[in-house]
Design a protein around this motif. Structure first.
Motif, PDB file in Angstrom:
ATOM      1  N   GLU A 221       2.965  -2.453  -0.621  1.00  6.83           N
ATOM      2  CA  GLU A 221       4.310  -2.982  -0.866  1.00  6.83           C
ATOM      3  C   GLU A 221       4.323  -4.504  -0.802  1.00  6.83           C
ATOM      4  O   GLU A 221       5.021  -5.176  -1.575  1.00  6.83           O
ATOM      5  CB  GLU A 221       5.292  -2.398   0.151  1.00  6.83           C
ATOM      6  CG  GLU A 221       5.561  -0.913  -0.055  1.00  6.83           C
ATOM      7  CD  GLU A 221       6.437  -0.311   1.026  1.00  6.83           C
ATOM      8  OE1 GLU A 221       6.600  -0.961   2.093  1.00  6.83           O
ATOM      9  OE2 GLU A 221       6.976   0.795   0.812  1.00  6.83           O
ATOM     10  N   GLN A 222       3.530  -5.072   0.108  1.00  7.12           N
ATOM     11  CA  GLN A 222       3.518  -6.522   0.282  1.00  7.12           C
ATOM     12  C   GLN A 222       2.668  -7.250  -0.760  1.00  7.12           C
ATOM     13  O   GLN A 222       2.748  -8.480  -0.877  1.00  7.12           O
ATOM     14  CB  GLN A 222       3.044  -6.865   1.697  1.00  7.12           C
ATOM     15  CG  GLN A 222       4.034  -6.458   2.783  1.00  7.12           C
ATOM     16  CD  GLN A 222       3.493  -6.677   4.188  1.00  7.12           C
ATOM     17  OE1 GLN A 222       2.801  -7.647   4.450  1.00  7.12           O
ATOM     18  NE2 GLN A 222       3.827  -5.758   5.098  1.00  7.12           N
ATOM     19  N   THR A 223       1.835  -6.507  -1.510  1.00  3.33           N
ATOM     20  CA  THR A 223       1.025  -7.137  -2.558  1.00  3.33           C
ATOM     21  C   THR A 223       1.553  -6.861  -3.956  1.00  3.33           C
ATOM     22  O   THR A 223       0.972  -7.328  -4.937  1.00  3.33           O
ATOM     23  CB  THR A 223      -0.443  -6.673  -2.478  1.00  3.33           C
ATOM     24  OG1 THR A 223      -0.495  -5.231  -2.456  1.00  3.33           O
ATOM     25  CG2 THR A 223      -1.136  -7.230  -1.243  1.00  3.33           C
ATOM     26  N   ASP A 224       2.653  -6.117  -4.069  1.00  4.08           N
ATOM     27  CA  ASP A 224       3.229  -5.858  -5.388  1.00  4.08           C
ATOM     28  C   ASP A 224       3.500  -7.175  -6.108  1.00  4.08           C
ATOM     29  O   ASP A 224       4.169  -8.067  -5.580  1.00  4.08           O
ATOM     30  CB  ASP A 224       4.539  -5.066  -5.256  1.00  4.08           C
ATOM     31  CG  ASP A 224       4.321  -3.579  -5.057  1.00  4.08           C
ATOM     32  OD1 ASP A 224       3.248  -3.085  -5.461  1.00  4.08           O
ATOM     33  OD2 ASP A 224       5.208  -2.904  -4.507  1.00  4.08           O
ATOM     34  N   GLY A 225       2.971  -7.283  -7.314  1.00  5.18           N
ATOM     35  CA  GLY A 225       3.245  -8.449  -8.144  1.00  5.18           C
ATOM     36  C   GLY A 225       2.576  -9.741  -7.727  1.00  5.18           C
ATOM     37  O   GLY A 225       2.889 -10.809  -8.269  1.00  5.18           O
ATOM     38  N   LYS A 226       1.639  -9.704  -6.773  1.00  2.37           N
ATOM     39  CA  LYS A 226       1.020 -10.935  -6.271  1.00  2.37           C
ATOM     40  C   LYS A 226      -0.372 -11.196  -6.848  1.00  2.37           C
ATOM     41  O   LYS A 226      -1.024 -12.168  -6.477  1.00  2.37           O
ATOM     42  CB  LYS A 226       0.953 -10.906  -4.743  1.00  2.37           C
ATOM     43  CG  LYS A 226       2.337 -10.989  -4.102  1.00  2.37           C
ATOM     44  CD  LYS A 226       2.252 -11.155  -2.598  1.00  2.37           C
ATOM     45  CE  LYS A 226       3.656 -11.331  -2.011  1.00  2.37           C
ATOM     46  NZ  LYS A 226       3.620 -11.465  -0.531  1.00  2.37           N
ATOM     47  N   GLY A 227      -0.840 -10.318  -7.715  1.00  4.61           N
ATOM     48  CA  GLY A 227      -2.141 -10.545  -8.327  1.00  4.61           C
ATOM     49  C   GLY A 227      -3.311 -10.284  -7.403  1.00  4.61           C
ATOM     50  O   GLY A 227      -4.423 -10.771  -7.639  1.00  4.61           O
ATOM     51  N   VAL A 228      -3.074  -9.539  -6.345  1.00  2.00           N
ATOM     52  CA  VAL A 228      -4.144  -9.178  -5.398  1.00  2.00           C
ATOM     53  C   VAL A 228      -4.388  -7.683  -5.508  1.00  2.00           C
ATOM     54  O   VAL A 228      -3.476  -6.878  -5.282  1.00  2.00           O
ATOM     55  CB  VAL A 228      -3.764  -9.549  -3.950  1.00  2.00           C
ATOM     56  CG1 VAL A 228      -4.856  -9.087  -2.988  1.00  2.00           C
ATOM     57  CG2 VAL A 228      -3.531 -11.050  -3.823  1.00  2.00           C
ATOM     58  N   ASN A 229      -5.607  -7.304  -5.859  1.00  2.95           N
ATOM     59  CA  ASN A 229      -5.942  -5.891  -5.992  1.00  2.95           C
ATOM     60  C   ASN A 229      -6.358  -5.295  -4.650  1.00  2.95           C
ATOM     61  O   ASN A 229      -6.856  -5.999  -3.772  1.00  2.95           O
ATOM     62  CB  ASN A 229      -7.065  -5.700  -7.012  1.00  2.95           C
ATOM     63  CG  ASN A 229      -6.599  -5.988  -8.428  1.00  2.95           C
ATOM     64  OD1 ASN A 229      -5.418  -5.795  -8.756  1.00  2.95           O
ATOM     65  ND2 ASN A 229      -7.499  -6.463  -9.275  1.00  2.95           N
ATOM     66  N   ASP A 314       3.201  -7.547   9.236  1.00  2.00           N
ATOM     67  CA  ASP A 314       3.151  -8.639   8.269  1.00  2.00           C
ATOM     68  C   ASP A 314       1.692  -8.908   7.922  1.00  2.00           C
ATOM     69  O   ASP A 314       0.943  -9.459   8.729  1.00  2.00           O
ATOM     70  CB  ASP A 314       3.812  -9.889   8.856  1.00  2.00           C
ATOM     71  CG  ASP A 314       3.777 -11.068   7.905  1.00  2.00           C
ATOM     72  OD1 ASP A 314       3.279 -10.911   6.769  1.00  2.00           O
ATOM     73  OD2 ASP A 314       4.247 -12.163   8.290  1.00  2.00           O
ATOM     74  N   PHE A 315       1.302  -8.510   6.710  1.00  2.00           N
ATOM     75  CA  PHE A 315      -0.087  -8.675   6.289  1.00  2.00           C
ATOM     76  C   PHE A 315      -0.307  -9.943   5.465  1.00  2.00           C
ATOM     77  O   PHE A 315      -1.281 -10.045   4.715  1.00  2.00           O
ATOM     78  CB  PHE A 315      -0.534  -7.450   5.479  1.00  2.00           C
ATOM     79  CG  PHE A 315      -0.679  -6.189   6.295  1.00  2.00           C
ATOM     80  CD1 PHE A 315      -1.655  -6.102   7.270  1.00  2.00           C
ATOM     81  CD2 PHE A 315       0.167  -5.099   6.100  1.00  2.00           C
ATOM     82  CE1 PHE A 315      -1.806  -4.947   8.032  1.00  2.00           C
ATOM     83  CE2 PHE A 315       0.027  -3.948   6.848  1.00  2.00           C
ATOM     84  CZ  PHE A 315      -0.956  -3.863   7.819  1.00  2.00           C
ATOM     85  N   SER A 316       0.582 -10.912   5.598  1.00  2.00           N
ATOM     86  CA  SER A 316       0.479 -12.128   4.785  1.00  2.00           C
ATOM     87  C   SER A 316      -0.823 -12.880   5.030  1.00  2.00           C
ATOM     88  O   SER A 316      -1.398 -13.462   4.100  1.00  2.00           O
ATOM     89  CB  SER A 316       1.678 -13.046   5.042  1.00  2.00           C
ATOM     90  OG  SER A 316       1.776 -13.395   6.412  1.00  2.00           O
ATOM     91  N   ALA A 317      -1.326 -12.865   6.280  1.00  2.00           N
ATOM     92  CA  ALA A 317      -2.575 -13.567   6.569  1.00  2.00           C
ATOM     93  C   ALA A 317      -3.746 -12.924   5.817  1.00  2.00           C
ATOM     94  O   ALA A 317      -4.656 -13.633   5.346  1.00  2.00           O
ATOM     95  CB  ALA A 317      -2.849 -13.569   8.072  1.00  2.00           C
ATOM     96  N   VAL A 318      -3.746 -11.600   5.707  1.00  2.00           N
ATOM     97  CA  VAL A 318      -4.799 -10.892   4.971  1.00  2.00           C
ATOM     98  C   VAL A 318      -4.709 -11.248   3.487  1.00  2.00           C
ATOM     99  O   VAL A 318      -5.724 -11.527   2.831  1.00  2.00           O
ATOM    100  CB  VAL A 318      -4.670  -9.363   5.161  1.00  2.00           C
ATOM    101  CG1 VAL A 318      -5.905  -8.660   4.608  1.00  2.00           C
ATOM    102  CG2 VAL A 318      -4.462  -9.001   6.627  1.00  2.00           C
ATOM    103  N   ILE A 319      -3.489 -11.238   2.970  1.00  2.00           N
ATOM    104  CA  ILE A 319      -3.263 -11.537   1.550  1.00  2.00           C
ATOM    105  C   ILE A 319      -3.680 -12.978   1.236  1.00  2.00           C
ATOM    106  O   ILE A 319      -4.360 -13.240   0.235  1.00  2.00           O
ATOM    107  CB  ILE A 319      -1.785 -11.302   1.186  1.00  2.00           C
ATOM    108  CG1 ILE A 319      -1.419  -9.820   1.398  1.00  2.00           C
ATOM    109  CG2 ILE A 319      -1.509 -11.723  -0.253  1.00  2.00           C
ATOM    110  CD1 ILE A 319       0.074  -9.533   1.345  1.00  2.00           C
ATOM    111  N   GLU A 320      -3.298 -13.900   2.111  1.00  2.00           N
ATOM    112  CA  GLU A 320      -3.654 -15.311   1.898  1.00  2.00           C
ATOM    113  C   GLU A 320      -5.165 -15.511   1.923  1.00  2.00           C
ATOM    114  O   GLU A 320      -5.709 -16.307   1.151  1.00  2.00           O
ATOM    115  CB  GLU A 320      -2.985 -16.174   2.967  1.00  2.00           C
ATOM    116  CG  GLU A 320      -1.472 -16.283   2.794  1.00  2.00           C
ATOM    117  CD  GLU A 320      -0.788 -16.863   4.016  1.00  2.00           C
ATOM    118  OE1 GLU A 320      -1.504 -17.283   4.964  1.00  2.00           O
ATOM    119  OE2 GLU A 320       0.461 -16.885   4.043  1.00  2.00           O
TER     120      GLU A 320
END
Length: 521
Positions: A221-229, A314-320
């Motif tokens: 859900e947190q990576t939807d539309g962010k270009g991260v597979n 909050d998985f923003s650190a993983v995504i970043e």
């Protein structure tokens, strides 16, 4: 500093790990986990006297889960949890005492063996129960048994009484697996057969390993539309079959093979890794900064994602980190251990029972003459190629059901199909042994016979405590003639092993050829 641990299949010979765990667990961590176990006994005693509470049962589940092999290697995190458990214990009851952790593994050999089997089984069940609890699903009997089991674990019992407790536990674990199956399917839909590529596409990506569907869903859900597979790893492979998870287009495929290969498969990978449950190995410096842990997983030097008060993360650190690393410039074609480029999953009981008539007709017509359940844990120990060779030697008129990470030994093989039914049917994670049980029971009903009279043989590989609780469930259900390997648990004393062999016809594996001949005649 000395330690003692013999809970997993790779435990050092002859009796267990006494200096450092083969898994990488240090003596201080091992002793703290023993201290945590003793504190959980004290908490269970308090709950038994003062009354069950949801928070208290959650502590029992989480604490037992933290002690499963390859979950937590952090002294600080284990100590913090011990302090939390003791504080909650004191809050509800100051009289009930903790168990003496230095006595956990001491006593008459057979009694210690039986006592250890119960504790290790409960550690496995705790992991399953916690996954269900995170989705809001509980079974009252399962919750209550965490208290009963820990209280009884600390009492004196005869060998017969221990065996009765183990069989009672096996039935309770069946309820636990059922509630987790319900939690997963009601939340994410009934798994459907799905072919999963092993290729990693260009661009930023995150690899999710462990077992927790709830964590994966939040990350999706947190990576939807962010270009991260997003790619699964190990026991997360079956997640591709759940409709509510696979609807996210960034859930692309599966990376790597089983957990024990991560120290070579994760090297020089330009992606982030999220560990949701057990299976973490001491990370190499090359990729340590790319590792993120969550929930009960912990390793010093790796970033940890905590759950917030509202139950979200909050998985923003993983995504970043994934975006920073950038991923591969070009598509990377990986393979399974046998050279295959894709694998198939999604054959849970919902799917298999949906084609039950087709399966039954194939059996009656002689097109299917035998079923093998070849599954369980994978591991690094020499001898696990047995399972690859065994599957390769299965006759063309047999079907191989599989589950858990042991399937990575052979799940990329193409051994054909029977009347449109693939000869290898991946039923899911280790907890999806429940699916195999449901299919076996349904087939027995259709043929009006006992499960033990079916043309079905279980060939299991074990590594850690979830395999222990599943084995106890199978024994409690009266299933006989199970083949188990690659080696036998060190916590089975010779007398206890003899009881299991005589009572349940448990067979240590030998060679694929000899075992196949013994099974099929």
């Amino acid at each position: 500093m000395s330690m003692f641990c013999y809970q997993c299949e790779q435990s050092a010979a002859p009796g267990g790990c006494t200096v450092q765990g083969v898994c990488g667990k240090t003596a201080p961590v091992a002793n703290l986990q023993d201290e945590l176990t003793a504190a959980l006994v004290g908490l269970a005693r308090a709950l038994d006297v003062k009354g069950q509470t949801k928070e208290g049962v959650d502590y029992l589940m989480r604490g037992l889960f933290m002690c499963v092999t390859n979950v937590n290697f952090s002294e600080d995190r284990v100590q913090e949890f011990i302090d939390e458990v003791n504080a909650y214990h004191a809050k509800i009851d100051s009289v009930a005492q903790n168990f003496d952790w230095e006595q956990l593994w001491k006593g008459e050999e057979d009694i210690v063996s039986l006592r250890s089997t119960l504790l290790l089984g409960m550690r496995g069940m705790a992991a399953y129960a916690w996954h269900a609890a995170r989705l809001g699903f509980h079974d009252p009997e399962v919750d209550a048994w965490f208290i009963k089991g820990m209280v009884e674990f600390a009492k004196d019992h005869s060998a017969e009484e221990w065996l009765n407790l183990l069989m009672e536990f096996g039935q309770i674990n069946l309820k636990c697996m059922a509630i987790l199956d319900k939690a997963n399917t009601e939340t994410y839909g009934t798994p459907v057969p799905t072919t999963v590529p092993l290729t990693v596409e260009p661009g930023p990506f995150i690899v999710v390993t462990g077992h927790d569907l709830h964590d994966l869903n939040q990350l999706l859900e947190q990576t939807d539309g962010k270009g991260v597979n997003i790619y699964t790893h190990g026991e997360m492979l079956p997640c591709h079959a759940y409709p509510e998870l696979k609807k996210h287009p960034q859930l692309k495929g599966n990376f790597g093979t089983a957990w024990q290969n991560q120290q070579k498969e994760f090297v020089d990978v330009p992606g982030a890794f999220l560990f949701t449950t057990n299976c973490i190995m001491p990370p190499k410096e090359n990729y340590r900064a790319n590792i993120f842990t969550t929930d009960m997983v912990g390793f010093d030097g790796c970033a940890h994602v905590e759950e917030k008060a509202d139950g979200t993360k909050d998985f923003s650190a993983v995504i970043e980190r994934a975006i920073e690393l950038g991923g591969y410039k070009e598509a990377q074609e990986f393979t399974g251990i046998n050279g295959g480029h894709e694998v198939t999953t999604g054959f849970g009981h919902g799917t298999v029972l949906g084609i039950a008539d087709k399966v039954i007709d194939a059996v009656k017509a002689g097109a299917i003459k035998h079923f093998f359940l070849v599954g369980g844990c994978d591991g690094a120990k020499v001898g696990r190629n047995y399972y690859t060779e065994f599957v390769k030697q299965t006759p063309d008129d047999t079907v191989v059901l599989t589950l858990a990470c042991g399937k990575f030994r052979f799940n990329d093989l193409n051994i054909g199909e029977i009347g449109g039914i693939p000869r290898i049917l991946d039923m899911g994670q280790c907890n999806d042994a429940y699916s195999a049980i449901q299919v076996a029971v349904a087939l027995a009903g259709a043929f009006e016979c006992d499960v033990n009279d079916l043309p079905l043989t279980l060939v299991l590989s074990w590594y850690e405590q979830k395999a222990v609780c599943i084995l106890l469930t199978l024994l409690a259900l009266g299933i006989r003639n199970i083949y188990i390997g690659p080696s036998l648990p060190k916590f089975f004393s010779s007398n206890v092993l003899n009881i299991l062999v005589e009572k349940f016809q448990l067979h240590p594996i030998t060679t694929p050829e000899a075992d196949m001949k013994a099974i099929l005649g």
